[in-house]
Design a protein around this motif. Structure first.
Motif, PDB file in Angstrom:
ATOM      1  N   ASN A  23     -22.003  -4.385   0.976  1.00 53.30           N
ATOM      2  CA  ASN A  23     -21.716  -3.024   0.586  1.00 53.30           C
ATOM      3  C   ASN A  23     -20.229  -2.726   0.742  1.00 53.30           C
ATOM      4  N   LEU A  24     -19.852  -1.606   0.193  1.00 60.35           N
ATOM      5  CA  LEU A  24     -18.453  -1.201   0.169  1.00 60.35           C
ATOM      6  C   LEU A  24     -18.111  -0.427   1.434  1.00 60.35           C
ATOM      7  N   TRP A  25     -16.946  -0.779   2.016  1.00 65.54           N
ATOM      8  CA  TRP A  25     -16.419  -0.043   3.166  1.00 65.54           C
ATOM      9  C   TRP A  25     -15.268   0.826   2.690  1.00 65.54           C
ATOM     10  N   VAL A  26     -15.383   2.118   2.926  1.00 62.69           N
ATOM     11  CA  VAL A  26     -14.313   3.049   2.595  1.00 62.69           C
ATOM     12  C   VAL A  26     -13.434   3.216   3.827  1.00 62.69           C
ATOM     13  N   VAL A  27     -12.141   2.922   3.676  1.00 57.76           N
ATOM     14  CA  VAL A  27     -11.178   2.996   4.770  1.00 57.76           C
ATOM     15  C   VAL A  27     -10.107   4.003   4.395  1.00 57.76           C
ATOM     16  N   LYS A  28      -9.998   5.057   5.173  1.00 53.99           N
ATOM     17  CA  LYS A  28      -8.968   6.074   4.928  1.00 53.99           C
ATOM     18  C   LYS A  28      -7.702   5.738   5.696  1.00 53.99           C
ATOM     19  N   GLN A  29      -6.581   6.027   5.089  1.00 50.85           N
ATOM     20  CA  GLN A  29      -5.306   5.762   5.737  1.00 50.85           C
ATOM     21  C   GLN A  29      -5.215   6.533   7.054  1.00 50.85           C
ATOM     22  N   GLY A  30      -4.858   5.834   8.124  1.00 54.88           N
ATOM     23  CA  GLY A  30      -4.750   6.454   9.431  1.00 54.88           C
ATOM     24  C   GLY A  30      -6.054   6.568  10.177  1.00 54.88           C
ATOM     25  N   ASP A  31      -7.175   6.130   9.563  1.00 56.37           N
ATOM     26  CA  ASP A  31      -8.471   6.235  10.211  1.00 56.37           C
ATOM     27  C   ASP A  31      -8.643   5.109  11.229  1.00 56.37           C
ATOM     28  N   SER A  32      -9.565   5.295  12.168  1.00 56.33           N
ATOM     29  CA  SER A  32      -9.772   4.291  13.218  1.00 56.33           C
ATOM     30  C   SER A  32     -10.290   2.979  12.656  1.00 56.33           C
ATOM     31  N   CYS A  33     -11.008   3.023  11.541  1.00 51.62           N
ATOM     32  CA  CYS A  33     -11.554   1.791  10.969  1.00 51.62           C
ATOM     33  C   CYS A  33     -10.535   1.053  10.107  1.00 51.62           C
ATOM     34  N   GLU A  34      -9.275   1.515  10.105  1.00 49.42           N
ATOM     35  CA  GLU A  34      -8.251   0.843   9.320  1.00 49.42           C
ATOM     36  C   GLU A  34      -7.917  -0.536   9.880  1.00 49.42           C
ATOM     37  N   GLU A  35      -8.311  -0.781  11.113  1.00 45.42           N
ATOM     38  CA  GLU A  35      -8.076  -2.101  11.705  1.00 45.42           C
ATOM     39  C   GLU A  35      -8.816  -3.184  10.930  1.00 45.42           C
ATOM     40  N   ALA A  36      -9.972  -2.824  10.322  1.00 43.13           N
ATOM     41  CA  ALA A  36     -10.707  -3.796   9.513  1.00 43.13           C
ATOM     42  C   ALA A  36      -9.887  -4.245   8.314  1.00 43.13           C
ATOM     43  N   LEU A  37      -9.063  -3.351   7.775  1.00 40.81           N
ATOM     44  CA  LEU A  37      -8.194  -3.710   6.667  1.00 40.81           C
ATOM     45  C   LEU A  37      -7.036  -4.575   7.123  1.00 40.81           C
ATOM     46  N   GLN A  38      -6.486  -4.296   8.294  1.00 41.58           N
ATOM     47  CA  GLN A  38      -5.313  -5.029   8.774  1.00 41.58           C
ATOM     48  C   GLN A  38      -5.589  -6.515   8.922  1.00 41.58           C
ATOM     49  N   ARG A  39      -6.822  -6.877   9.226  1.00 40.21           N
ATOM     50  CA  ARG A  39      -7.160  -8.302   9.346  1.00 40.21           C
ATOM     51  C   ARG A  39      -7.040  -9.029   8.024  1.00 40.21           C
ATOM     52  N   HIS A  40      -7.141  -8.289   6.919  1.00 38.26           N
ATOM     53  CA  HIS A  40      -7.079  -8.912   5.595  1.00 38.26           C
ATOM     54  C   HIS A  40      -5.689  -8.863   4.979  1.00 38.26           C
ATOM     55  N   LEU A  41      -4.760  -8.195   5.607  1.00 35.79           N
ATOM     56  CA  LEU A  41      -3.375  -8.204   5.141  1.00 35.79           C
ATOM     57  C   LEU A  41      -2.700  -9.419   5.766  1.00 35.79           C
ATOM     58  N   VAL A  42      -2.986 -10.584   5.219  1.00 37.72           N
ATOM     59  CA  VAL A  42      -2.697 -11.850   5.890  1.00 37.72           C
ATOM     60  C   VAL A  42      -1.203 -12.176   5.929  1.00 37.72           C
ATOM     61  N   GLU A  43      -0.391 -11.502   5.139  1.00 38.41           N
ATOM     62  CA  GLU A  43       1.048 -11.787   5.184  1.00 38.41           C
ATOM     63  C   GLU A  43       1.725 -11.060   6.345  1.00 38.41           C
ATOM     64  N   ASP A  44       1.031 -10.107   6.951  1.00 42.62           N
ATOM     65  CA  ASP A  44       1.589  -9.380   8.091  1.00 42.62           C
ATOM     66  C   ASP A  44       1.113 -10.013   9.398  1.00 42.62           C
ATOM     67  N   LEU A  63       0.834  -1.202   0.000  1.00 43.25           N
ATOM     68  CA  LEU A  63       0.000   0.000   0.000  1.00 43.25           C
ATOM     69  C   LEU A  63       0.866   1.247   0.000  1.00 43.25           C
ATOM     70  N   GLU A  64       0.598   2.133  -0.931  1.00 46.91           N
ATOM     71  CA  GLU A  64       1.319   3.397  -1.041  1.00 46.91           C
ATOM     72  C   GLU A  64       0.373   4.553  -0.753  1.00 46.91           C
ATOM     73  N   PRO A  65       0.838   5.608  -0.105  1.00 41.96           N
ATOM     74  CA  PRO A  65      -0.045   6.739   0.231  1.00 41.96           C
ATOM     75  C   PRO A  65      -0.704   7.382  -0.982  1.00 41.96           C
TER      76      PRO A  65
END
Length: 466
Positions: free
Chosen positions: A420-441, A345-347
């Motif tokens: 439905n689509l979840w919009v996740v902004k970089q640095g936002d509190s809901c970014e934890e939902a994305l981290q669960r799907h970055l399975v290599e980390d 992921l790039e800014p």
């Protein structure tokens, strides 16, 4: 409708209150909490009363679909065992107060009513006489297990019903004759007609381990292990068993299929199983087998039942989501999928993360203003919507974001479950939902990263050979 097969739709509008009274701990809303503490009890173990009701539904051919309209993540009994054990489903909503919940309820109800379904289904698995030493040792899926794993009875089934079958043999099989397996599926249509479908599969046998590893499929093994995790055993035991089986497979390949020139420090993976370690690690640290930071027991149980219904392709995508860069899709074709890691992921990027139960759009802090205007009608990153939004899905729902034609085609192609689509902004509190799907980390719930897990597999497989 007594003694008549069909679908039973239940709409529950009050809170699911868990009670300790015996008279209330039965049926759909009975508690799974054991009266006597048991070290080997699992949160995934259905209550005896739930299994009893499910067996009666199977006998009648009744599939239960439960719509809980006042779902609460904290407290209350788990009502999902009976729906899933009868081929139905559990749908939960937050009091239907939001427009998104109401749209999802309408879509779920329409799909439930219109789906073609077979009733009073029976699946029988036979090993033809050319393979007398082969037997069915296990059958895994969402059904009420019986004494004979080669004979499964189900209340209902549809095109999403999936099962995993395990075969075992007591002696070496005849390579020249191979193996023949016959599957007989019988079910009753809505019209009352009884149908029987017979499938016969012939498989080759080989005593050469190289041939065996050459025909392995990582996605198929992942699906099998996922469905086998339905077994009522301590979750830590299941996680350790997964690691042990993969370690032994790598050690076996290293011992019998590698050249003598391979050094002890060299990592060796079978060509067709290179993706298996990352799949198994994702399964081990998923909320199916490991508690999440902010996931309730209800959410874990519901997700587990949803995952156990998936086919091979959907299971692989769930445990290794598709990560697509979308910025380049504004004017050209989208690029290939990226590795599921924060390093991808790039800014300045815009990325779509797709799994069968999730659709996320990650927006970097440095996305060009022209891209923000085209997608969200705003040039300011701080004013972007965050959380769940509506997109134009297959049913033509009203749009909340103006996705471009290229990215809209991508979303319409992969939005197959009306999520439905979840919009996740970089640095936002809901970014934890994305981290669960970055399975290599390393996962937020403490699960190991893919690199660490692969290292431990390699070290342990080498130790087995010493």
């Amino acid at each position: 409708g007594l003694s008549c097969p069909g679908k039973l739709l239940i709409f529950h509008t009050t809170s699911l209150i868990e009670t300790g009274h015996t008279s209330s701990s039965s049926g759909f809303f009975g508690t799974n909490k054991p009266k006597v503490p048991c070290l080997h009890a699992s949160i995934f173990q259905p209550s005896e009363s739930a299994v009893s009701v499910a067996k009666e539904c199977v006998r009648q051919g009744c599939g239960v679909h439960l719509f809980v309209l006042s779902h609460q993540d904290v407290g209350g009994a788990w009502p999902g065992d009976i729906p899933y054990l009868t081929g139905g489903a559990l749908h939960t909503y937050s009091h239907l107060q939001g427009e998104l919940d109401r749209e999802r309820f309408s879509t779920d109800l329409k799909r439930t009513v219109e789906t073609d379904t077979g009733y009073k289904a029976e699946l029988r698995i036979f090993v033809i006489r050319v393979s007398p030493d082969l037997r069915v040792s296990g059958c895994y899926g969402l059904f009420v297990p019986g004494p004979n794993p080669g004979r499964v009875t189900m209340a209902t089934l549809d095109r999403w019903t999936t099962l995993a079958v395990e075969l075992a043999h007591s002696r070496a099989l005849d390579e020249s004759r191979g193996v023949a397996i016959q599957v007989v599926l019988s079910y009753t249509l809505r019209s009352g007609d009884r149908r029987t479908r017979v499938h016969t599969v012939t498989l080759r046998c080989s005593r050469q381990l190289q041939d065996t590893f050459r025909h392995y499929q990582a996605q198929t093994l992942l699906t099998f292990y996922c469905k086998k995790s339905k077994e009522v055993r301590p979750l830590q035991e299941l996680r350790e068993e997964l690691q042990t089986e993969v370690t032994e497979a790598l050690a076996c390949y290293r011992k019998h299929c590698c050249s003598a020139s391979v050094s002890a420090g060299q990592l060796v993976l079978p060509q067709y199983l290179r993706a298996l370690p990352v799949y198994i690690n994702s399964l081990r640290k998923s909320e199916v087998l490991l508690p999440g930071l902010r996931s309730s027991v209800h959410q874990r149980l519901q997700q587990r039942c949803q995952v156990l219904r998936m086919d091979t392709c959907s299971t692989a995508t769930h445990f290794y989501p598709v990560l697509l860069p979308l910025v380049s899709a504004i004017n050209t074709q989208p690029e290939e999928a990226l590795r599921c890691s924060a390093a991808s992921l790039e800014p300045r990027g815009l990325y779509l993360v797709h799994a069968p139960l999730t659709l996320l759009l990650w927006v970097g802090t440095q996305v060009p203003a022209c891209t923000l205007v085209e997608l969200f009608n705003t040039s300011c990153f701080s004013s972007l919507p965050s959380g769940e939004v509506r997109t134009e899905g297959r049913d033509g729902c009203t749009e909340s974001i103006n996705v471009t034609s290229a990215s809209r085609d991508i979303i319409k192609d992969i939005l197959i479950n009306s999520f439905n689509l979840w919009v996740v902004k970089q640095g936002d509190s809901c970014e934890e939902a994305l981290q669960r799907h970055l399975v290599e980390d390393k996962s937020p719930n403490g699960g190991a990263s893919y690199a660490d897990f692969l290292y431990h597999l390699h070290v342990n497989s080498v130790r087995l050979l010493q």
